[in-house]
Design an enzyme around this catalytic site. Sequence first.
Site, PDB file in Angstrom:
ATOM      1  N   GLY A 168       0.795  -1.221   0.000  1.00 23.71           N
ATOM      2  CA  GLY A 168       0.000   0.000   0.000  1.00 23.71           C
ATOM      3  C   GLY A 168       0.829   1.273   0.000  1.00 23.71           C
ATOM      4  CD  GLU A 204       8.932  -4.444  -7.762  1.00 22.57           C
ATOM      5  OE1 GLU A 204       8.345  -5.475  -7.421  1.00 22.57           O
ATOM      6  OE2 GLU A 204       8.350  -3.361  -7.962  1.00 22.57           O
ATOM      7  CG  HIS A 212      -3.176  -0.307  -8.869  1.00 21.04           C
ATOM      8  ND1 HIS A 212      -3.770   0.060  -7.694  1.00 21.04           N
ATOM      9  CD2 HIS A 212      -2.812  -1.588  -8.715  1.00 21.04           C
ATOM     10  CE1 HIS A 212      -3.771  -0.960  -6.863  1.00 21.04           C
ATOM     11  NE2 HIS A 212      -3.193  -1.975  -7.453  1.00 21.04           N
ATOM     12  CE  LYS A 241      -6.686   0.215  -4.852  1.00 19.30           C
ATOM     13  NZ  LYS A 241      -7.048  -1.177  -4.500  1.00 19.30           N
ATOM     14  NE  ARG A 296      -7.947  -5.329   1.471  1.00 19.03           N
ATOM     15  CZ  ARG A 296      -6.734  -5.063   1.009  1.00 19.03           C
ATOM     16  NH1 ARG A 296      -5.705  -5.783   1.409  1.00 19.03           N
ATOM     17  NH2 ARG A 296      -6.545  -4.089   0.149  1.00 19.03           N
ATOM     18  NE  ARG A 342     -12.086   3.167  -2.462  1.00 18.55           N
ATOM     19  CZ  ARG A 342     -11.127   2.445  -1.891  1.00 18.55           C
ATOM     20  NH1 ARG A 342     -10.586   2.854  -0.748  1.00 18.55           N
ATOM     21  NH2 ARG A 342     -10.697   1.336  -2.444  1.00 18.55           N
TER      22      ARG A 342
HETATM   23  C1  MV4 Z   1       5.692   0.544  -8.167  1.00 16.18           C
HETATM   24  C2  MV4 Z   1       5.521   1.659  -9.006  1.00 16.18           C
HETATM   25  C3  MV4 Z   1       6.395   1.801 -10.071  1.00 16.18           C
HETATM   26  N1  MV4 Z   1       7.366   0.898 -10.278  1.00 16.18           N
HETATM   27  N2  MV4 Z   1       6.684  -0.348  -8.422  1.00 16.18           N
HETATM   28  C4  MV4 Z   1       2.549   1.825  -4.808  1.00 16.18           C
HETATM   29  C5  MV4 Z   1       1.744   0.981  -3.877  1.00 16.18           C
HETATM   30  C6  MV4 Z   1       2.380  -0.363  -3.878  1.00 16.18           C
HETATM   31  N3  MV4 Z   1       1.390  -1.391  -3.798  1.00 16.18           N
HETATM   32  C7  MV4 Z   1       3.176  -0.421  -5.124  1.00 16.18           C
HETATM   33  N4  MV4 Z   1       3.208   0.902  -5.672  1.00 16.18           N
HETATM   34  C8  MV4 Z   1       3.925   1.197  -6.801  1.00 16.18           C
HETATM   35  N5  MV4 Z   1       4.907   0.333  -7.108  1.00 16.18           N
HETATM   36  C9  MV4 Z   1       7.492  -0.151  -9.457  1.00 16.18           C
HETATM   37  N6  MV4 Z   1       8.462  -1.030  -9.681  1.00 16.18           N
HETATM   38  C10 MV4 Z   1       4.488   2.550  -8.726  1.00 16.18           C
HETATM   39  C11 MV4 Z   1       3.695   2.327  -7.619  1.00 16.18           C
HETATM   40  C12 MV4 Z   1       2.672   3.316  -7.404  1.00 16.18           C
HETATM   41  C13 MV4 Z   1       1.327   2.978  -7.360  1.00 16.18           C
HETATM   42  C14 MV4 Z   1       0.879   1.670  -7.491  1.00 16.18           C
HETATM   43  C15 MV4 Z   1      -0.453   1.363  -7.422  1.00 16.18           C
HETATM   44  C16 MV4 Z   1      -1.369   2.371  -7.236  1.00 16.18           C
HETATM   45  C17 MV4 Z   1      -0.973   3.652  -7.099  1.00 16.18           C
HETATM   46  C18 MV4 Z   1       0.379   3.982  -7.151  1.00 16.18           C
HETATM   47  C19 MV4 Z   1       0.770   5.299  -7.015  1.00 16.18           C
HETATM   48  C20 MV4 Z   1       2.083   5.626  -7.062  1.00 16.18           C
HETATM   49  C21 MV4 Z   1       3.031   4.634  -7.232  1.00 16.18           C
END
Ligand code: MV4
Length: 454
Positions: A168, A204, A212, A241, A296, A342
Amino acid sequence: MTKAKFNKILIANRGEIAVRIIRACREMGIKTVAVFSDADADALHVQYADEAINIGPALSRKSYLNVDRILQAARDTDADAIHPGYGFLSENEAFARACAESHRVFIGPPAECIATAGNKSVARKMAMTLGIPVIPGSEDILASPQAALEVAATVGYPVILKASGGGGGRGMRIADDKEALLDGFSVASAEARAAFGDPQLYLEKYIEKPRHIEIQIMGDHYGNYVYLGERECSIQMRYQKLIEESPSPLVDEGLRQALGEAAIQVARAVGYSNAGTMEFLVDRNRNFYFMEINARLQVEHPVTELVSGIDIVQQQILLAAGEKLPVEQKNVHLNGWSIECRINAADPANNFMPSPGVIHDLILPAGPGVRVDTHIFNRYEISPFYDSLICKLVVWASGRQMAIKRMQRALSEFRIEGIKTTIPFHQRVLQDEDFRRGDFDTHFLEKWAERSRK
Ligand code: MV4
């Protein structure tokens, strides 16, 4: 409908999701037990349940997170199963085990799956072993800052450090070069230790402007799985979200099938059962990468229910009772378009600061294709102790443009006084040209908020 095995279910949660679960139980002829804190004595879930038990003070740690009090309530009322909802104890391995030891069925995945899902680097390694695309990076947790530098050199900058015990968005650091990576390593590690009691990190390549997208899956105790399509969750702010939809404007039948099959492969490999969600990032070239397992029921499950016609909460209960999945993949048909806004008791003009208070002059939207999942009512007091989500406004229509119009209509019907809400914010997002075209990524709201300030 098949008769469920459970006679009585205790709902270890509050707010809209407790109400949602009580509704499923009532339709199935299952009795319900609400638990509530001192702040929630007048709450809707308490009024709707057949029985209600006070489990302590307003502070979550002393009530909704208090395993002993909740299990005592289950014993006192002779509840044979416990639904944890989302948040609180829903992804707590020890709670799932304690339910079993107390001879109550935990309505969710097996405790071992909660543990695997909670360890992001283990879940990632599992996906790698299965040949499912993951974001290029370390194969395991990083033994040292030196190891981080070596991996970064092979995948190229920018890179992102993530906490293995996190999720998160907490405990993450983006690094554009070696110096930033070395600095980030100690900061992220310390943050992860403080937040999750686990300092371990993995690395990563940083994907710029991803979307997403998550896949809803369900599995029974006999190795059968289905996926119920995807949810587009890119409209978020600081990992919260705000708007979700299903299907995703980006996903075609080919990508959906590839994501769905990858999700089920991961589920099968970890021995998952019950409802779950696999999170993916999708880059600008529509490459997808597995990221996390959410073990969940999720907040945004209604959009999947509305396009799949499957009641996910009722299915969770039946699956936990040992029933077989009622559908095969070839009989899952996704129909139309669903969007969820939401509604939070928060002030969009003030950094989404929570806005507790007493609600008055409330009129909820209704009419064709509108679903309102909420626990609020006139003169209800929003407590500062809990999450600011007060209502999920969900619409269904045959296509995306009509779903947007329907959401605008529903938002325009909403009357609520006494607190600030995210309703005006949603109204502005729904007018945005890029949003309406389905042209956005996870940075949409940040950019959009910036633009609208000018
Ligand atoms: C990332 C990414 C870009 N590259 N990983 C944010 C929450 C976590 N679950 C993982 N996230 C991210 N991982 C890599 N390798 C960008 C995000 C990210 C993001 C992911 C899902 C939903 C919203 C986001 C907002 C900013 C960054």
